[in-house]
Design a protein around this motif. Sequence first.
Motif, PDB file in Angstrom:
ATOM      1  N   ASN A   1      30.996  35.094  96.977  1.00 12.79           N
ATOM      2  CA  ASN A   1      32.021  34.798  95.976  1.00 12.79           C
ATOM      3  C   ASN A   1      31.588  33.697  95.022  1.00 12.79           C
ATOM      4  N   HIS A   2      30.332  33.314  95.099  1.00  9.88           N
ATOM      5  CA  HIS A   2      29.809  32.266  94.234  1.00  9.88           C
ATOM      6  C   HIS A   2      29.722  32.770  92.790  1.00  9.88           C
TER       7      HIS A   2
ATOM      8  N   SER B   1      39.236  36.664  89.882  1.00  6.55           N
ATOM      9  CA  SER B   1      38.360  35.867  90.738  1.00  6.55           C
ATOM     10  C   SER B   1      37.392  35.000  89.941  1.00  6.55           C
TER      11      SER B   1
ATOM     12  N   VAL C   1      31.936  25.533  90.092  1.00  3.77           N
ATOM     13  CA  VAL C   1      32.594  25.766  91.377  1.00  3.77           C
ATOM     14  C   VAL C   1      31.537  25.808  92.474  1.00  3.77           C
ATOM     15  N   ASP C   2      31.955  25.565  93.686  1.00  2.35           N
ATOM     16  CA  ASP C   2      31.043  25.585  94.827  1.00  2.35           C
ATOM     17  C   ASP C   2      31.617  26.529  95.878  1.00  2.35           C
ATOM     18  N   ARG C   3      31.571  27.825  95.561  1.00  3.09           N
ATOM     19  CA  ARG C   3      32.119  28.835  96.465  1.00  3.09           C
ATOM     20  C   ARG C   3      30.985  29.482  97.245  1.00  3.09           C
TER      21      ARG C   3
ATOM     22  N   PRO D   1      36.192  31.938  87.854  1.00  4.77           N
ATOM     23  CA  PRO D   1      36.708  30.553  87.869  1.00  4.77           C
ATOM     24  C   PRO D   1      37.649  30.284  86.706  1.00  4.77           C
TER      25      PRO D   1
END
Length: 822
Positions: free
Chosen positions: A522-523, A496, A516-518, A498
């Motif tokens: 999950n960020h 998970s 990433v922009d989760r 990145p």
Amino acid sequence: MALIFRWLIRLAAVLIVLCVLTVATVYWLAARSLPDYTDDVSVEGLSAPVEIVRDNANVPHIFGQTDADVFFGLGFAHAQDRMWQMITMRRTAQGRLSEVFGTATLEVDKLMRRFDLYALSVQSVQALDARTTSALEAYAAGVNARLAQINSEALGRGAPEMLLFNAPMAPWRPADSIAITKLLGVQLSGHLAAEVIRARTSLALPDEKRLLDILPDSPGSGIAALPEYAELVPGVSKFANNIPLNPHPLSPFKKQAFAGASNAWAAAPSRSASGGTLLANDPHLGFTAPAVWYLARLELASGGVIGGTIPGMPVVLTGRSAALGWGLTSSYLDDQDVYVEELNPDNAQEYRTPDGFKPFVNKSSIITVKDADPVTLTLRWTDNGPVLPGSHYNLASITPPGHVTSLNWTVLSARDTSLGAAMALMEAKSVDEGIAAAEDYIAPSQNLTLVDREQIALKTIGAMPRRDANHQSQGRMPSPGWITANRWQGMMPFASNPEFVAPVGGILGNTNNKTVDRPFPNHVSFVWGDTQRVQRWQRLMQTRQVHTRDSFIEAQLDTISFTARSLLPLIGAELWFTGEAAPDGTPERQRQRALILLAGWSGEMNEHLPEPLIYAAWLRSLQARLIQDELGPLAEEFDHVQPLFIERVFRDVDGAGVWCDVLQSARIEDCAEMARLALDDALLWVNETYGTQLESLRWGDAHQATHDHQVLGDVPVLRYFVNIRQSTSGGDNTLQRGRTKGTLPDPFQNVHGAGYRGVYDFADPDSSVFVTSTGQSGHFLSRHYDDLAQLWRRGEYIPMSLDADLARAAAVGVTTLTPASQ
């Protein structure tokens, strides 16, 4: 009278002779510890002879018949050149600096003991695989072999500092190398400080919009609004005093502004003029003399490996083999959570948990203090982690009565296998193997950029905490530790993290920017290390169809500030070329001269130009004027310009222009007035500090790189021998990053930047280059103490070759280690 004069002459002559003899004796004793690089040494612990060939830059190329023997040689070489640095870092991790430096370092020791890093390192040895354990044991044996040579041959205790600070040198152990890995994690951490600042600012600015002005999210999708900290943890006072952080030079605890940073970028064959992959990397840490980094080449059974090591650790952390190159940048993964723990009102030895009150896990720890009484600490741990003192990063200011704070942190793992992952990475032959090798890496989290001969990739490595979707603060602010939803739920799977492999555009990189922009949970993080350098990097990468080693070097050394180019038109919009010419000698005339200079400036933070100093002083004064009345003493914590804040204010995003109005005044000030007043403030400070001739100013006079000795750097006279000061270009937001100190009296000193630079070209690997910011030796009498410093300042490099014949051709010496039994 003549008799008295003759005796005075004789007395003066005697004093001069005594001074000369004293200096000569001190020099002789200090020089005894200079290593002899052309030497044959009989040592215990080797299976066969080891050869350490030092090229003309004093980079050791280590050859042995087994990997264990090669790691032994690296340990010996590290101890030859950086013994004092290694011993000091080990003492820092152990919390034992005060045994040598007395009460000056007592607070550092207290904090390090509370984290208990060394005990966790000892436990982590048991979690390592046999290959890594063997390497650590061999490395430790090499360090100890050098210690034995120092003792048997009376080599000045191994370093001049060891003569000045007489303290016993314990043998090196495998756990010591793990402890230094964890110490690096302390230096790179920033989320604890970020949580406390956000909580304190939330108390001072109840309006969520104003909080997002001064602490904006990195560009991208927003998040749901969070509760105010006062609602999250009732009972905390908004009027707590601010304790400015002024750490001892040996302290690994730094302000958030000096958490890890770095640059790395890679090009696939389709974007390379030579048809081979390219990789550039320059990790950023605080400047010291000697530098943190040490260049080395290891000839392992799997092939040669060359790059940057850190003394005390037997791995090449950034570098290349014949088949694979790798670089590191701080990922800013949110790996820390601060918890507010409620004490049992009937028993202060217990704290509240989801299942009721529970006793702390207590352990006594005694700190021996030179020339003072020992100090006994009671270390307290909760389920969430160690209890921290209220003075640490102003934790007391966000802790209500009857509570304490604790910290959960991936660095505090007792099964830390990070060094094992680094060992496996050195043996990897491809991008896929490199990613697989990193799965066991725990902390500190990094972005790992990889290139093999055909492929490029970036993977975030390090344990990623699993948080509950209902976490009250989403890890952005301290939260109640007794609420189950706020606690960590273990770690996320490595898959998970990145990952970017073989991008279509053929270019990838990282400047500590948002990757990433989760959505939460999950960020990766809400706090990122860069929103500015990445803009310039994108432009440089995309303006060329193909890249070369030299274009990557050019980008690494680029000093154009995107921030200056974007902010100056905003803040000066109503000031440029307005009004009549003012008389010479007046503040108005000085302001007009400054604006004329800035109007024609390209944004290049060149050391020889006056404009960067005027610009930097203007923005610093502007931010101070904007926030002082709203934040009061807390404004001291914002000692570096926040570009997104300035932009929000001057674009009036969500009403942010209100910051320009001074709350205490009756009239309403606008942003143009604040910009004008701030420029006057800046010019007054510049005039008082550097003189009134604006055209004669030099950014480099203010932006001096401070490679200071951490112990002797403030000693009168001696500091001129041990400190390395250099006029430098760049700034806070340039790719050639030179992070400024931020505090008076020298706010623009360059204190944090690229201690290592490397550029690797896999079309012609032996044309790859690297350099460090000082030199290989930590001995200030050695010519290799600062011989790389001027190359680094000028943007020059040395060859990074695995060609053994080339290393031998101009070697400064060859050390042969022979097993004692032979």
